[in-house]
Design an enzyme around this catalytic site. Sequence first.
Site, mmCIF file in Angstrom:
data_model
loop_
_atom_site.group_PDB
_atom_site.id
_atom_site.type_symbol
_atom_site.label_atom_id
_atom_site.label_comp_id
_atom_site.label_asym_id
_atom_site.label_seq_id
_atom_site.Cartn_x
_atom_site.Cartn_y
_atom_site.Cartn_z
ATOM 1 C CD GLU A 1 1.718 14.460 22.196
ATOM 2 O OE1 GLU A 1 1.177 15.490 22.607
ATOM 3 O OE2 GLU A 1 2.947 14.525 22.135
ATOM 4 C CG ASP B 1 -1.384 17.509 22.293
ATOM 5 O OD1 ASP B 1 -1.408 16.917 23.213
ATOM 6 O OD2 ASP B 1 -0.349 18.340 21.681
ATOM 7 C CB ILE C 1 -1.332 17.964 28.327
ATOM 8 C CG1 ILE C 1 -2.502 17.455 29.382
ATOM 9 C CG2 ILE C 1 -0.618 19.075 28.778
ATOM 10 C CD1 ILE C 1 -1.836 17.089 30.671
ATOM 11 C CG ASP C 2 0.431 21.752 22.541
ATOM 12 O OD1 ASP C 2 1.303 21.176 22.601
ATOM 13 O OD2 ASP C 2 0.188 22.850 21.442
ATOM 14 C CB THR D 1 3.612 17.841 28.408
ATOM 15 O OG1 THR D 1 2.530 17.472 27.889
ATOM 16 C CG2 THR D 1 3.776 16.950 29.647
ATOM 17 C CG ASP E 1 1.628 19.309 18.610
ATOM 18 O OD1 ASP E 1 1.416 19.246 19.559
ATOM 19 O OD2 ASP E 1 2.611 18.864 18.131
HETATM 20 C C1 IPD Z 1 4.990 20.311 22.401
HETATM 21 C C2 IPD Z 1 4.831 21.704 22.265
HETATM 22 C C3 IPD Z 1 5.683 22.548 21.652
HETATM 23 C C4 IPD Z 1 6.484 21.906 20.518
HETATM 24 C C5 IPD Z 1 6.965 20.676 20.789
HETATM 25 C C6 IPD Z 1 5.678 19.751 21.074
HETATM 26 P P1 IPD Z 1 3.554 18.585 23.728
HETATM 27 O O1 IPD Z 1 3.738 19.494 22.340
HETATM 28 O O2 IPD Z 1 3.602 22.096 21.077
HETATM 29 O O3 IPD Z 1 5.411 23.787 21.302
HETATM 30 O O4 IPD Z 1 7.829 22.898 20.294
HETATM 31 O O5 IPD Z 1 7.493 20.036 19.598
HETATM 32 O O6 IPD Z 1 6.182 18.306 21.480
HETATM 33 O O7 IPD Z 1 4.310 17.609 23.751
HETATM 34 O O8 IPD Z 1 3.565 19.601 24.854
HETATM 35 O O9 IPD Z 1 2.121 18.203 23.414
HETATM 36 CA CA CA Z 2 0.637 16.557 24.170
#
Ligand code: IPD
Ligand code: CA
Length: 291
Positions: free
Chosen positions: A82, A100, A102-103, A105, A229
Site C-alpha cells: 500500500e 497492507d 496496517i489495515d 489506520t 485490503d
Molecule cells: C482502510 C480500511 C477501511 C476501508 C478504507 C481503507 P487502511 O484501509 O480497510 O475498511 O474502508 O477504504 O482505506 O487505509 O486502514 O489500510
Molecule cells: Ca493500510
Amino acid sequence: LWSVSEQELEEYLRVLLVPVRECGDIISSAISSQTNVEIDLKVENKEEGNSSSVLTQTDIKVEKHLIAGLRGKFPDHKFIGEESSSETEELGNAPTWIIDPIDGTMNFIHSNPLVCTSVGLTVNRKLVLGVVNCPLIGKLYSATKEGGAFCNGDKIRVSGVVEMSQAMMIMELPVGASKQKKDVGMDNVRYILDNAHALRAPGPAALDISWVGAGAADGYFSQSIHSWDMAAGALIVQEAGGSVLDTTGGDFDLMSRGIVVASSAKLAREICSFIKLLPTPRDQQTPVHPL
Ligand code: IPD
Ligand code: CA
C-alpha cells in the site's frame, strides 16, 4: 508459468509468519506508547472518506520491515505494498506479495485494537497464501490454496447462514466521504437495517473479510478498497467454504476495488442484488481473477 509445490507453500507461510509477528509487536508497542499519530493526509483519497486518507510513521515502518524480511529470503519475488504502490507494475505471473502493513489506520490512531496486517501471495496471478494478523486481539487468520483456513492454527468455517434475516452484516461507514459516496452508503445501510439481523462497522477491510471466513460475521461488501485490503481475506473466505464475488455478481476481480464475501452463495447473491455502488477507479486495468 511458475510452479510452487505444497512443501514450498508451507515454507513460504513459515517464513512469512516471522516478520508478520514482528510487525505485530511494532504495532502493539506503538499503540501502547501512544506513538500512533497521524503524519499525513493522503489528500488524493480525501473524497473516499476519512478512513482512507490517514497515514502514520508506523504504516511505513511496518511495510519496510515486511518487504525487507521477505526480499531477503525470496530475492526473485515481487511486491505490491500500500505505501509503495506507486512503484509497482501490473501484477504478473511471478510470485507477488500483496501487502497492507496496517489495515485500519483510523482505528490505530484512535488506539482501537481492531488493527491488522494483511499479506497475500499470488503465483501465476492466483492467490495461494493469505495471512491476516490482528495482534492486539491475538488472532492470526491464515489460508493456503486447497489447504484450508485457520485462526491461530485451528480450522475455521463460515457460518453457513443463508437468509439475510439471520445475517450479521459488516460494512464500512463512509465518514467524511464525498456527498455521493455518503448517499450510496446511506441507501445500503437502509436496506440492511430493514432486512438483516445485525450490522457492524469494525473498520479494517481485511479483518472484516476474515471474520466472514471465521463465522464471526456473515456478509461484507465494499467497492472502494484495494488489492492489498482484499488479497489475503479473499483466500481465507474461499478456503473456509464461503462465497467470494465481484460486486456485480461476477467472478471476483482483485483489481476491481470491489468484493462481496458471504457465508453462502445465496446470501452473496442477495448482497450483489441490493447494494448500490459508486464506480471507483480500478487498481489496474487488466482484470485478475485470482481464485
Ligand atoms: C482502510 C480500511 C477501511 C476501508 C478504507 C481503507 P487502511 O484501509 O480497510 O475498511 O474502508 O477504504 O482505506 O487505509 O486502514 O489500510
Ligand atoms: Ca493500510
